[in-house]
Design an enzyme around this catalytic site. Sequence first.
Site, short mmCIF file in Angstrom:
data_model
loop_
_atom_site.label_atom_id
_atom_site.label_comp_id
_atom_site.label_asym_id
_atom_site.label_seq_id
_atom_site.Cartn_x
_atom_site.Cartn_y
_atom_site.Cartn_z
N CYS A 81 -45.49 39.23 -6.70
CA CYS A 81 -46.85 38.77 -6.37
C CYS A 81 -47.79 39.72 -7.12
O CYS A 81 -47.36 40.45 -8.01
CB CYS A 81 -47.09 38.77 -4.87
SG CYS A 81 -46.99 40.40 -4.10
N LEU A 82 -49.04 39.74 -6.76
CA LEU A 82 -49.98 40.59 -7.50
C LEU A 82 -49.91 42.06 -7.07
O LEU A 82 -49.73 42.94 -7.88
CB LEU A 82 -51.41 40.05 -7.33
CG LEU A 82 -52.49 40.79 -8.12
CD1 LEU A 82 -52.21 40.71 -9.61
CD2 LEU A 82 -53.86 40.23 -7.80
#
Length: 100
Positions: A81-82
């Site tokens: 994910c980020l």
Amino acid sequence: SLCAGGAPSLSYQELKDLKKADVLHIDVWERWEIDRFGKIPASINIPLGELVEALQMDPTEFKEQYNQKMPSKSDPVVFSCLAGTRSKQALGFAMSLGFS
């Protein structure tokens, strides 16, 4: 930030090296994030909110939905994910379903 079972996080280079092996890379971003920002090549997108259901699908259904062979509980899987928060949640979900 990337998350793997053995190590809390991986560098992008470590991920690239892993992807040369047979590792399933699941990006848990929302679809709009993928549309807006793109994705890491050869990853599949399963938004975090769909992950528990996806990992319990019939393998044929998984293949139809995600165009990828469903991982077995012992297959190597990497979540990304980020910032690392959602990938850690994804790892927890997968482990609670019996993935090693």
